[in-house]
Design a protein around this motif. Structure first.
Motif, PDB file in Angstrom:
ATOM      1  N   LYS A   1       0.826  -1.206   0.000  1.00  0.00           N
ATOM      2  CA  LYS A   1       0.000   0.000   0.000  1.00  0.00           C
ATOM      3  C   LYS A   1       0.862   1.258   0.000  1.00  0.00           C
ATOM      4  O   LYS A   1       0.565   2.224  -0.701  1.00  0.00           O
ATOM      5  CB  LYS A   1      -0.920  -0.006   1.218  1.00  0.00           C
TER       6      LYS A   1
ATOM      7  N   GLN B   1       2.643   1.756  -3.480  1.00  0.00           N
ATOM      8  CA  GLN B   1       1.681   2.139  -4.512  1.00  0.00           C
ATOM      9  C   GLN B   1       1.128   3.545  -4.308  1.00  0.00           C
ATOM     10  O   GLN B   1       0.677   4.185  -5.260  1.00  0.00           O
ATOM     11  CB  GLN B   1       0.538   1.127  -4.558  1.00  0.00           C
ATOM     12  N   SER B   2       1.172   4.035  -3.089  1.00  0.00           N
ATOM     13  CA  SER B   2       0.634   5.374  -2.804  1.00  0.00           C
ATOM     14  C   SER B   2       1.627   6.494  -3.092  1.00  0.00           C
ATOM     15  O   SER B   2       1.257   7.670  -3.083  1.00  0.00           O
ATOM     16  CB  SER B   2       0.203   5.459  -1.329  1.00  0.00           C
ATOM     17  N   GLN B   3       2.893   6.145  -3.345  1.00  0.00           N
ATOM     18  CA  GLN B   3       3.929   7.146  -3.586  1.00  0.00           C
ATOM     19  C   GLN B   3       4.234   7.218  -5.082  1.00  0.00           C
ATOM     20  O   GLN B   3       4.711   6.244  -5.671  1.00  0.00           O
ATOM     21  CB  GLN B   3       5.206   6.793  -2.804  1.00  0.00           C
ATOM     22  N   LYS B   4       3.989   8.371  -5.676  1.00  0.00           N
ATOM     23  CA  LYS B   4       4.185   8.509  -7.116  1.00  0.00           C
ATOM     24  C   LYS B   4       5.635   8.256  -7.534  1.00  0.00           C
ATOM     25  O   LYS B   4       5.892   7.726  -8.622  1.00  0.00           O
ATOM     26  CB  LYS B   4       3.760   9.907  -7.563  1.00  0.00           C
TER      27      LYS B   4
END
Length: 425
Positions: free
Chosen positions: A223, A226-229
């Motif tokens: 998670k 995937q949340s960090q560009k």
């Protein structure tokens, strides 16, 4: 401001200590060899000397620095910390008159080192006491990073130097990285440490994000990534085979590796999905800042007086290992099967063991089981044939991280050995 002089031939190790000590308000100078060390001791008069005992041999050795310090009334009382790959009791006794306060045998435990530094310098060091095991190894141009128990920030700092050292040692042109997280459960509070881990891997390896895989069953890690560009192209997977398949597809598009998929994905890459990591962290630092082939002087310096066991029923392999290392000054003992080697352990110890898996009488697996049962911790490099996929996986499950695939080449033997023997932490 207190002044520390670090004398060591490894630029990465010197840089690590320089950063760590400077961050704690200490002035740090470095020296790269005996002559440089003598000059710095004379002119700088430091408050503490941290010195590798195994500096390159020549007309002068490490004792020359200690003698110079002792004979100068301005420097005779300077305390010294010695680090050594191997040092016997007689040598330790010889060090006493030179105000040597502590002798660390490599690999050094960082908490013990900084505890000694705090005592001698009367400076408090902030050391992360989070449980954590970090191990790094290279198999066929893929860097495997194994982390267990927790994310220790001090060990992540060390990780950066280890990755650089291995990429330079193996001269990896297009780095591929698999980060394996095991026995670890992370939460939102660990976000900064996960970011530190990823940034360390990216910066040290210079690998493209699409060439990095994170292998974990921890749902929070996936998670978070995937949340960090900035980590969008880094894939988090739960299966090692899948991680390797993804990297191998990249290899297919990049033909400069020149290796067949079947060769890489078989015996030579599959490793450690269920292996048990040793208690001690095995991080090594000794590479030059620019990649270069191993030279004989460096090899002789590292291998001098090292005791090596070659356990293989193949006379050709025995002689290959013997001739490769005896030229470098190492002592090599050969054994035709596991029973001969285990019998020798009653009276001998070895710094490095080459172990064939398939031998008569007692084979390599039985040797590994005996070593674990008796808690005998000697670095082992497994020797195996390319087609024996199951045997290689089984060896890794028993804790072996390094292996060589037959037929062996002297340069490959030396590189894998230097990876293990070049050990500071």
């Amino acid at each position: 401001m207190k002044h520390v002089l670090v004398i060591d031939e490894s630029p990465l190790f010197r840089e690590y200590l320089r950063i760590k000590l400077s961050d704690n308000g200490l002035e740090v100078s470095t020296a790269i060899n005996v002559l440089d060390g003598i000059s710095k001791v004379r002119t700088l008069t430091p408050d503490l000397i941290i010195m590798d005992f195994n500096l390159s041999k020549g007309r002068q050795d490490a004792f020359e620095i200690l003698k110079e310090k002792k004979n100068n009334p301005n420097t005779t009382k300077i305390p010294v910390i010695i680090m050594s790959q191997r040092i016997d009791q007689k040598r330790i006794i010889e060090l006493v008159p030179y105000n040597v306060k502590k002798v660390f045998t490599k690999p050094i435990k960082i908490d013990a080192l900084f505890a000694t530094l705090a005592e001698l310098l009367e400076v408090q060091f902030e050391v992360d006491e989070t449980p954590g095991i970090v191990e790094v190894h290279v198999n066929d141009d893929i860097v495997f990073i194994e982390i267990a128990q927790g994310l220790n920030r001090d060990k992540l700092d060390l990780l950066r130097f280890k990755i650089i050292e291995l990429i330079e040692l193996y001269q990896i042109r297009v780095p591929k990285v698999i980060v394996m997280l095991s026995d670890i459960t992370l939460t939102f509070a660990d976000g900064p440490n996960i970011q530190k881990l990823l940034d360390t891997v990216i910066q040290a390896s210079r690998a493209r994000h699409k060439n990095i895989r994170i292998l974990t069953r921890d749902s929070f890690v996936k998670k978070f990534v995937q949340s960090q560009k900035e980590y969008a192209d880094i894939e988090v997977v739960t299966n090692l085979q899948y991680a390797l398949d993804g990297l191998l597809s990249e290899l297919d598009r990049n033909m400069e590796f020149g290796e067949k998929k079947a060769e890489i994905i078989g015996d030579k890459v599959l490793s450690a999905e269920h292996s048990q990591m040793p208690e001690a962290m095995q991080l090594r630092f000794d590479a030059e800042t620019k990649a270069k082939p191993l030279d004989m002087e460096e090899i002789q310096n590292i291998a001098a007086n090292i005791r090596i066991a070659a356990v293989d029923d193949d006379f050709v392999i025995q002689e290959l290992i013997r001739t490769t290392f005896e030229k470098a000054g190492a002592q090599v003992s050969v054994f035709s099967d596991g029973s001969e080697y285990l019998a020798a352990l009653e009276n001998e110890t070895f710094d490095l063991v080459f172990l064939d898996l398939m031998m008569p009488n007692i084979d390599g697996f039985e040797v590994l089981q005996t070593l674990r049962y008796k808690d005998i911790r000697q670095p082992v490099i497994v020797l195996s044939a390319v087609t024996q996929r199951d045997t290689v996986i089984k060896a890794f499950q028993m804790g072996v991280k390094s292996y060589l695939v037959k037929p062996l080449k002297p340069d490959d033997i030396l590189k894998k050995s230097m990876e293990i023997l070049r050990t500071n932490f």
